[in-house]
Design a protein around this motif. Structure first.
Motif, PDB file in Angstrom:
ATOM      1  N   MET A 249      -4.022 -33.322  49.896  1.00  0.00           N
ATOM      2  CA  MET A 249      -4.793 -34.255  49.085  1.00  0.00           C
ATOM      3  C   MET A 249      -6.219 -33.724  48.898  1.00  0.00           C
ATOM      4  O   MET A 249      -6.696 -32.904  49.684  1.00  0.00           O
ATOM      5  N   PRO A 250      -6.929 -34.206  47.884  1.00  0.00           N
ATOM      6  CA  PRO A 250      -8.257 -33.675  47.575  1.00  0.00           C
ATOM      7  C   PRO A 250      -9.283 -33.862  48.685  1.00  0.00           C
ATOM      8  O   PRO A 250     -10.197 -33.064  48.834  1.00  0.00           O
ATOM      9  N   GLY A 251      -9.175 -34.942  49.489  1.00  0.00           N
ATOM     10  CA  GLY A 251     -10.184 -35.209  50.500  1.00  0.00           C
ATOM     11  C   GLY A 251      -9.579 -35.493  51.857  1.00  0.00           C
ATOM     12  O   GLY A 251      -8.366 -35.678  51.995  1.00  0.00           O
ATOM     13  N   SER A 252     -10.442 -35.541  52.870  1.00  0.00           N
ATOM     14  CA  SER A 252      -9.967 -35.865  54.217  1.00  0.00           C
ATOM     15  C   SER A 252     -11.037 -36.672  54.936  1.00  0.00           C
ATOM     16  O   SER A 252     -12.236 -36.527  54.669  1.00  0.00           O
ATOM     17  N   LEU A 253     -10.609 -37.499  55.860  1.00  0.00           N
ATOM     18  CA  LEU A 253     -11.549 -38.305  56.632  1.00  0.00           C
ATOM     19  C   LEU A 253     -12.408 -37.437  57.544  1.00  0.00           C
ATOM     20  O   LEU A 253     -13.562 -37.762  57.831  1.00  0.00           O
TER      21      LEU A 253
ATOM     22  N   GLY B 111      -9.905 -49.528  50.741  1.00  0.00           N
ATOM     23  CA  GLY B 111     -10.475 -48.643  49.739  1.00  0.00           C
ATOM     24  C   GLY B 111     -11.177 -47.420  50.276  1.00  0.00           C
ATOM     25  O   GLY B 111     -11.064 -46.331  49.698  1.00  0.00           O
ATOM     26  N   ALA B 112     -11.917 -47.568  51.380  1.00  0.00           N
ATOM     27  CA  ALA B 112     -12.645 -46.414  51.905  1.00  0.00           C
ATOM     28  C   ALA B 112     -11.687 -45.309  52.334  1.00  0.00           C
ATOM     29  O   ALA B 112     -11.932 -44.123  52.073  1.00  0.00           O
ATOM     30  N   VAL B 113     -10.600 -45.686  52.975  1.00  0.00           N
ATOM     31  CA  VAL B 113      -9.612 -44.697  53.414  1.00  0.00           C
ATOM     32  C   VAL B 113      -8.909 -44.099  52.198  1.00  0.00           C
ATOM     33  O   VAL B 113      -8.802 -42.871  52.058  1.00  0.00           O
ATOM     34  N   ARG B 114      -8.440 -44.951  51.327  1.00  0.00           N
ATOM     35  CA  ARG B 114      -7.727 -44.500  50.122  1.00  0.00           C
ATOM     36  C   ARG B 114      -8.590 -43.563  49.282  1.00  0.00           C
ATOM     37  O   ARG B 114      -8.173 -42.466  48.889  1.00  0.00           O
TER      38      ARG B 114
ATOM     39  N   ASN C 259      -3.152 -49.257  49.629  1.00  0.00           N
ATOM     40  CA  ASN C 259      -4.234 -50.068  50.178  1.00  0.00           C
ATOM     41  C   ASN C 259      -3.977 -50.481  51.621  1.00  0.00           C
ATOM     42  O   ASN C 259      -4.771 -51.226  52.199  1.00  0.00           O
ATOM     43  N   ALA C 260      -2.879 -50.022  52.190  1.00  0.00           N
ATOM     44  CA  ALA C 260      -2.492 -50.434  53.549  1.00  0.00           C
ATOM     45  C   ALA C 260      -2.539 -49.250  54.512  1.00  0.00           C
ATOM     46  O   ALA C 260      -1.638 -49.052  55.324  1.00  0.00           O
ATOM     47  N   LEU C 261      -3.588 -48.454  54.399  1.00  0.00           N
ATOM     48  CA  LEU C 261      -3.786 -47.307  55.282  1.00  0.00           C
ATOM     49  C   LEU C 261      -4.912 -47.634  56.250  1.00  0.00           C
ATOM     50  O   LEU C 261      -6.012 -48.006  55.841  1.00  0.00           O
ATOM     51  N   TYR C 262      -4.652 -47.490  57.549  1.00  0.00           N
ATOM     52  CA  TYR C 262      -5.603 -47.858  58.593  1.00  0.00           C
ATOM     53  C   TYR C 262      -6.048 -46.593  59.319  1.00  0.00           C
ATOM     54  O   TYR C 262      -5.211 -45.782  59.725  1.00  0.00           O
ATOM     55  N   ALA C 263      -7.358 -46.444  59.508  1.00  0.00           N
ATOM     56  CA  ALA C 263      -7.885 -45.252  60.182  1.00  0.00           C
ATOM     57  C   ALA C 263      -8.561 -45.634  61.491  1.00  0.00           C
ATOM     58  O   ALA C 263      -9.403 -46.539  61.535  1.00  0.00           O
TER      59      ALA C 263
ATOM     60  N   GLY D  24       2.360 -45.144  52.267  1.00  0.00           N
ATOM     61  CA  GLY D  24       1.235 -45.095  51.338  1.00  0.00           C
ATOM     62  C   GLY D  24       0.719 -43.694  51.096  1.00  0.00           C
ATOM     63  O   GLY D  24       0.279 -43.363  49.996  1.00  0.00           O
ATOM     64  N   LEU D  25       0.785 -42.837  52.116  1.00  0.00           N
ATOM     65  CA  LEU D  25       0.314 -41.460  51.945  1.00  0.00           C
ATOM     66  C   LEU D  25       1.179 -40.713  50.939  1.00  0.00           C
ATOM     67  O   LEU D  25       0.665 -39.944  50.109  1.00  0.00           O
TER      68      LEU D  25
END
Length: 392
Positions: A1-5, A33-36, A124-128, A141-142
């Protein structure tokens, strides 16, 4: 994916570190949203937090850590922490008890997956985890992010029945993130479109304008029209108007104007001030938005004859809208500021004209010529005034 946490800046904010210490790393997750957006390489606007703590505990723990909170939606489990680097909404884990398509009755939960299951779309259901940044993904979701697919969690019809606004949210997210259509979601939104009539006008208006504010929602709006979704909220719109909106989007890009949702809404309507008034009332637009929508609807092909005169009369924003909608070049109005008419009624009264209608008539006559000559300097305006007075 284009970005990573791991490489993103926001997870390292001092305020988030303080919040994590206050609430406990195992008791909270960054979510939504922040994670997505990070994973998609999109700039993050707001950070939301899910927690196992009940709202009163969140308030108490934050207070002990010197973090101010505001009970923005405490009845539904949401407390906002006021941090130096931006506010964070903290919401206790929830699950739905009952729904009626407009609002939900919720109960607090203790399970991350239960909380995830009540959200709308898988992306929208991705938890970090706040420290390890490990992502919990309960509904693939990923994979959907990677495929650019907007997919409801579970049965789309059931999710829409829980909250009818999810129809418009689906199209907004699809226009923003999607590339691969989800046939099941498309069919469900079309089938249940009439349920949008039961929503408050404000909720519909907010979602519609947010959709129209995206860089290029043209294809999505056309699909909404073809699937008979758009006619539920904008029955005045024809395919011809949708095509005009798509043309306007192209002109905005070509001429370097940012997206404007009211301009695009005007394109979706026939050029009738009466219709614009009706739609503005139905969507509960603000007074300023209503004014722009109605004025834009008064567009004429002759508006292109003197763009600056148009902008002086109607305002720059309305003039740009009207020029773009009639297919004209609006770039002449970029950074243009309307000049001030350099004479006043007292200038005419001082010449012996009694205050009253005659002064107003003279002012209007001189102003019309000043506009027609392209807003010359005061010296020329006074020459025009002298000529007008001599003709009396």
């Amino acid at each position: 994916m284009p970005g990573s946490l791991e490489t993103a800046d926001w997870p390292r904010r001092a305020g988030l570190a303080a919040l994590t210490e206050a609430l406990g790393a195992e008791q909270i997750r960054w979510v939504g949203g922040a994670v997505r957006d990070t994973l998609l390489g999109v700039e993050v606007q707001d950070v939301d937090c899910a927690t196992m703590h009940l709202p009163d505990a969140v308030i108490d723990l934050c207070a002990k850590a010197g973090i101010r909170t505001v009970p923005t939606g405490v009845d539904h489990g949401t407390v906002t922490a006021i941090l130096e680097d931006g506010p964070v909404e903290i919401t206790t884990l929830r699950h739905d008890v009952s729904t009626d398509g407009r609002r939900a009755t919720v109960a607090f939960a203790r399970n991350w997956k239960d909380d995830a299951a009540r959200r709308d779309f898988t992306i929208n259901a991705l938890y970090a985890h706040p420290e390890t940044l490990e992502i919990s993904d309960y509904f693939c979701g990923l994979d959907d992010l990677a495929a650019r697919t907007v997919r409801f969690i579970g049965d789309p019809r059931q999710r829409i029945a829980e909250d009818h606004l999810r129809i418009l949210r689906y199209y907004r997210f699809q226009a923003r993130f999607g590339s691969e259509l989800n046939p099941e979601a498309e069919e469900a939104c079309s089938e249940l479109a009439e349920t949008l009539k039961g929503l408050s006008r404000e909720r519909v208006s907010d979602e519609l304008l947010n959709l129209l504010a995206l860089p290029d929602p043209g294809e999505t709006v056309e699909r909404m029209h073809n699937r008979a979704v758009l006619r539920v909220i904008l029955p005045e719109t024809s395919l011809r108007q949708v095509e005009l909106m798509r043309d306007v989007i192209t002109r905005e890009a070509e001429q370097g104007f940012p997206p404007d949702p009211i301009r695009r809404l005007s394109a979706l309507l026939p050029p009738s001030p009466d219709v614009a008034e009706i739609v503005a009332a139905r969507l509960r637009l603000s007074k300023a938005q209503r004014g722009v929508l109605v004025s834009t609807a008064e567009r004429l092909d002759s508006d292109a004859d003197n763009p600056k005169a148009l902008a002086y009369r109607e305002g720059v924003d309305v003039a740009i809208n009207r020029l773009l909608l009639i297919g004209s070049d609006a770039r002449v109005l970029k950074r243009w500021e309307a000049p001030s008419f350099p004479i006043r009624g007292r200038d005419i009264v001082s010449r012996g004209i009694a205050a009253g209608p005659e002064v107003a008539r003279i002012l209007q006559s001189v102003e019309r010529q000043w506009i027609a000559e392209g807003f010359p300097e005061e010296v020329r305006v006074r020459e025009i005034l002298e000529k007008e007075l001599k003709s009396l």
